[in-house]
Design an enzyme around this catalytic site. Structure first.
Site, mmCIF file in Angstrom:
data_model
loop_
_atom_site.group_PDB
_atom_site.id
_atom_site.type_symbol
_atom_site.label_atom_id
_atom_site.label_comp_id
_atom_site.label_asym_id
_atom_site.label_seq_id
_atom_site.Cartn_x
_atom_site.Cartn_y
_atom_site.Cartn_z
ATOM 1 N N GLY A 3 35.651 92.911 -44.869
ATOM 2 C CA GLY A 3 34.418 93.594 -44.468
ATOM 3 C C GLY A 3 34.390 93.640 -42.819
ATOM 4 O O GLY A 3 33.295 93.442 -42.214
ATOM 5 N N GLY A 9 32.191 96.064 -40.688
ATOM 6 C CA GLY A 9 30.637 95.792 -40.780
ATOM 7 C C GLY A 9 30.009 95.249 -39.609
ATOM 8 O O GLY A 9 30.974 94.959 -38.661
ATOM 9 N N LYS A 38 35.893 98.710 -47.317
ATOM 10 C CA LYS A 38 35.884 99.890 -47.894
ATOM 11 C C LYS A 38 35.443 101.025 -47.121
ATOM 12 O O LYS A 38 35.340 102.217 -47.792
ATOM 13 C CB LYS A 38 35.081 99.576 -49.387
ATOM 14 C CG LYS A 38 35.132 100.488 -50.259
ATOM 15 C CD LYS A 38 34.043 100.008 -51.693
ATOM 16 C CE LYS A 38 34.005 100.966 -52.695
ATOM 17 N NZ LYS A 38 33.243 100.509 -54.048
ATOM 18 N N THR A 58 32.124 101.450 -46.810
ATOM 19 C CA THR A 58 30.772 102.290 -47.382
ATOM 20 C C THR A 58 29.745 102.556 -46.253
ATOM 21 O O THR A 58 30.273 102.480 -45.204
ATOM 22 C CB THR A 58 29.876 101.122 -48.185
ATOM 23 O OG1 THR A 58 30.074 99.956 -47.654
ATOM 24 C CG2 THR A 58 31.122 100.853 -49.556
ATOM 25 N N THR A 96 24.613 83.285 -46.975
ATOM 26 C CA THR A 96 23.353 83.432 -46.178
ATOM 27 C C THR A 96 22.390 82.315 -46.699
ATOM 28 O O THR A 96 22.614 81.794 -47.745
ATOM 29 C CB THR A 96 23.025 84.819 -46.662
ATOM 30 O OG1 THR A 96 21.390 85.163 -46.235
ATOM 31 C CG2 THR A 96 22.866 84.959 -48.246
ATOM 32 N N ASP A 97 21.307 82.169 -45.850
ATOM 33 C CA ASP A 97 20.179 81.261 -46.160
ATOM 34 C C ASP A 97 19.383 81.684 -47.347
ATOM 35 O O ASP A 97 18.537 80.830 -47.687
ATOM 36 C CB ASP A 97 19.363 80.744 -44.832
ATOM 37 C CG ASP A 97 18.840 81.979 -44.402
ATOM 38 O OD1 ASP A 97 18.917 83.413 -44.797
ATOM 39 O OD2 ASP A 97 18.022 81.991 -43.245
ATOM 40 N N GLU A 98 19.592 82.719 -47.649
ATOM 41 C CA GLU A 98 18.574 83.369 -48.776
ATOM 42 C C GLU A 98 19.079 82.719 -50.065
ATOM 43 O O GLU A 98 17.949 82.616 -50.949
ATOM 44 C CB GLU A 98 18.570 84.849 -48.765
ATOM 45 C CG GLU A 98 18.078 85.575 -47.547
ATOM 46 C CD GLU A 98 17.996 87.176 -47.620
ATOM 47 O OE1 GLU A 98 17.630 87.470 -48.740
ATOM 48 O OE2 GLU A 98 18.416 88.111 -46.747
ATOM 49 N N TYR A 131 20.129 90.123 -54.657
ATOM 50 C CA TYR A 131 21.224 89.999 -53.396
ATOM 51 C C TYR A 131 21.576 88.461 -53.235
ATOM 52 O O TYR A 131 22.674 88.196 -53.435
ATOM 53 C CB TYR A 131 20.743 90.815 -52.137
ATOM 54 C CG TYR A 131 21.267 90.153 -50.790
ATOM 55 C CD1 TYR A 131 22.586 90.219 -50.827
ATOM 56 C CD2 TYR A 131 20.651 89.315 -49.976
ATOM 57 C CE1 TYR A 131 23.298 89.546 -49.669
ATOM 58 C CE2 TYR A 131 21.261 88.873 -48.838
ATOM 59 C CZ TYR A 131 22.733 89.035 -48.616
ATOM 60 O OH TYR A 131 23.169 88.446 -47.587
ATOM 61 N N LYS A 185 24.824 86.307 -53.899
ATOM 62 C CA LYS A 185 25.506 85.421 -53.030
ATOM 63 C C LYS A 185 25.571 83.938 -53.427
ATOM 64 O O LYS A 185 26.490 83.298 -53.138
ATOM 65 C CB LYS A 185 24.734 85.528 -51.683
ATOM 66 C CG LYS A 185 24.899 87.100 -50.930
ATOM 67 C CD LYS A 185 26.461 87.416 -50.631
ATOM 68 C CE LYS A 185 26.890 86.403 -49.490
ATOM 69 N NZ LYS A 185 28.437 86.778 -49.051
ATOM 70 N N ASN A 189 7.416 87.911 -38.975
ATOM 71 C CA ASN A 189 7.589 89.398 -38.654
ATOM 72 C C ASN A 189 6.834 90.264 -37.947
ATOM 73 O O ASN A 189 7.274 91.020 -37.238
ATOM 74 C CB ASN A 189 7.768 90.157 -40.169
ATOM 75 C CG ASN A 189 8.973 89.663 -40.888
ATOM 76 O OD1 ASN A 189 9.831 89.346 -40.489
ATOM 77 N ND2 ASN A 189 8.858 89.883 -42.188
#
Length: 335
Positions: free
Chosen positions: A7, A10, A43, A45, A132-134, A156, A160, A255
Site C-alpha cells: 500500500g 496510498g 494494487k 485502486t 487503526t484505533d477503530e 471496516y 482490521k 467533528n
C-alpha cells in the site's frame, strides 16, 4: 536492510516511503531508518496514486510493483529476499464498508493472511502490521490502552480487528517477529479527498458545501501523517516482538469543532455546512493512550494540530493538479 511496503502508493504508505528514502536528509527528529532498498507493492485502486511517490521516484533504491496482496504467486515473489514488511495495504473507507463488506474482508483479512504466509516461508525478519484505533469500538471517557478488548462497530473496523488477530497469532503460533500499530485519525498532504479533512478543504476551496453527520459531536484524536510514520519507524526499529503499540496525536476535537477550524482556514462561514443523517453505527468517541510507545520508544507527536492543519490546507491550495482529477462528489466521511 530491504523493506517491503504494501500500500505504499496510498496516503500513509507513501508518506512512509518518502520518509524512508529521505532518511538523513530530512527532519533530524525522524528515526534513522536507512534502507538499502524499498519495494512498494500496491494494487493502485482508486486511492492508490503513483503521483504520491513523485518526490522519490528517481531514487534508485525504490522499486514499484503493481499488484494485489491477495495474489499468492505475486506476493511470494515480492516477499522473497525482504528483511522487513511494513503492511499498510487495506480497504479503509468506513462508508464503503457499510455499503458492501466483501472487499474489506477479502483485502484486509485474506490479503494479510497471504502476506503472513509468504513472510513465514521466506523468513522475513520483522512484520509490522499497521492498524487503526477503530478496532476498539467507541469509548465514552478515558483512553484505550493496548490491552483493551476489541469491539469493532463497522465492517471496516471488524476486518482490521481480524487482521490484527491473525498477525498476532502468527507470532504466537510460529514465533514470527510481528508487531502491530494502531493509530488515531490521520491527516496531512496526499490524503484522498473522500476523508473528512481533504473532502471539506477541497469542497470549500471550490466554493461548495460540506456535510456534517448528526449533531457533529463525535470526537476524534487527530494525528499528522508524518508523526504517525515516525511512530511506525520507531516500532519497526525497536518495538518488542508480539506487542501492540498505540500511536496518537494528542488532540481531541468534535467533528463540529474540526469543521469550525476548517471553515476558518478556508475563509468560509457556517452557511456552507449541510447537516446530514448520521452514519449507521457511528462511533461516538475515539481516544488512544500512547504512554506505552512514549515510555518504551520515546515517541511524542511533533506537529501540533494548528500548525498541521494550516500546512495541510495550504498544501491543498497549492496542489489542485493533484486532487482535482480525484474528486468524488457526494462522498462524505467524518470519522
Amino acid at each position: 536492510m530491504r523493506v517491503l511496503v504494501t500500500g505504499g502508493a496510498g496516503f500513509i504508505g507513501s508518506e512512509y516511503v518518502r520518509m524512508l528514502l529521505a532518511s538523513g536528509n530530512s527532519d533530524p527528529a525522524d528515526p534513522p531508518v536507512c534502507p538499502s532498498a524499498v519495494t512498494v507493492l500496491d494494487k493502485l485502486t482508486y486511492s492508490g496514486n503513483m503521483n504520491n511517490l513523485t518526490p522519490v521516484r528517481e531514487d534508485r533504491r525504490l522499486r514499484f510493483v503493481q499488484g494485489d496482496i491477495c495474489d499468492p504467486a505475486l506476493v511470494d515473489e515480492v516477499v522473497a529476499g525482504q528483511d522487513v514488511i511494513v503492511h499498510f495495504a487495506a480497504e479503509s473507507h468506513v462508508d464503503r464498508s457499510i455499503a458492501g463488506a466483501a472487499p474489506f474482508v477479502t483485502t484486509n483479512v485474506l490479503g494479510t493472511q497471504t502476506l503472513l504466509d509468504a513472510a513465514l516461508r521466506h523468513g522475513v525478519g520483522r512484520f509490522v502490521h499497521v492498524s487503526t484505533d477503530e478496532v476498539y469500538g467507541s469509548i465514552d471517557e478515558g483512553s484505550w490502552t493496548e490491552t483493551w478488548p476489541l469491539a469493532p462497530n463497522s465492517p471496516y473496523s471488524a476486518s482490521k480487528a481480524g487482521s490484527d488477530l491473525l498477525a498476532l497469532a502468527y507470532h504466537r503460533t510460529h514465533g514470527m517477529d510481528v508487531v502491530v500499530t494502531r493509530c488515531s485519525n490521520n491527516y496531512g498532504p496526499y490524503q484522498f479527498p473522500e476523508k473528512v479533512i481533504p473532502l471539506f478543504v477541497t469542497n470549500l476551496l471550490d466554493g461548495g458545501t460540506v456535510p456534517l453527520y448528526g449533531d457533529g459531536g463525535n470526537v476524534r484524536d487527530w494525528l499528522h501523517v508524518h508523526d504517525h510514520c515516525r511512530g511506525i519507524a520507531m516500532v519497526q526499529e525497536k518495538g518488542r516482538s508480539g506487542e501492540v503499540y498505540n500511536i496518537g496525536g494528542g488532540t481531541e476535537l468534535t467533528n463540529k469543532e474540526l469543521t469550525g477550524r476548517l471553515l476558518e482556514a478556508c475563509d468560509a462561514g457556517w452557511d456552507r455546512v449541510v447537516p446530514v443523517a448520521d452514519r449507521k453505527g457511528h462511533d461516538r468517541r475515539y481516544s488512544l493512550d500512547i504512554s506505552k510507545i512514549s515510555a518504551e520508544l520515546g515517541y511524542a507527536p511533533s506537529i501540533d494540530l494548528d500548525r498541521g492543519l494550516a500546512q495541510t490546507v495550504q498544501w491543498y491550495r497549492d496542489n489542485r493538479a493533484w486532487w482535482e482529477p480525484l474528486k468524488e462528489t457526494g462522498t462524505a466521511v467524518v470519522g
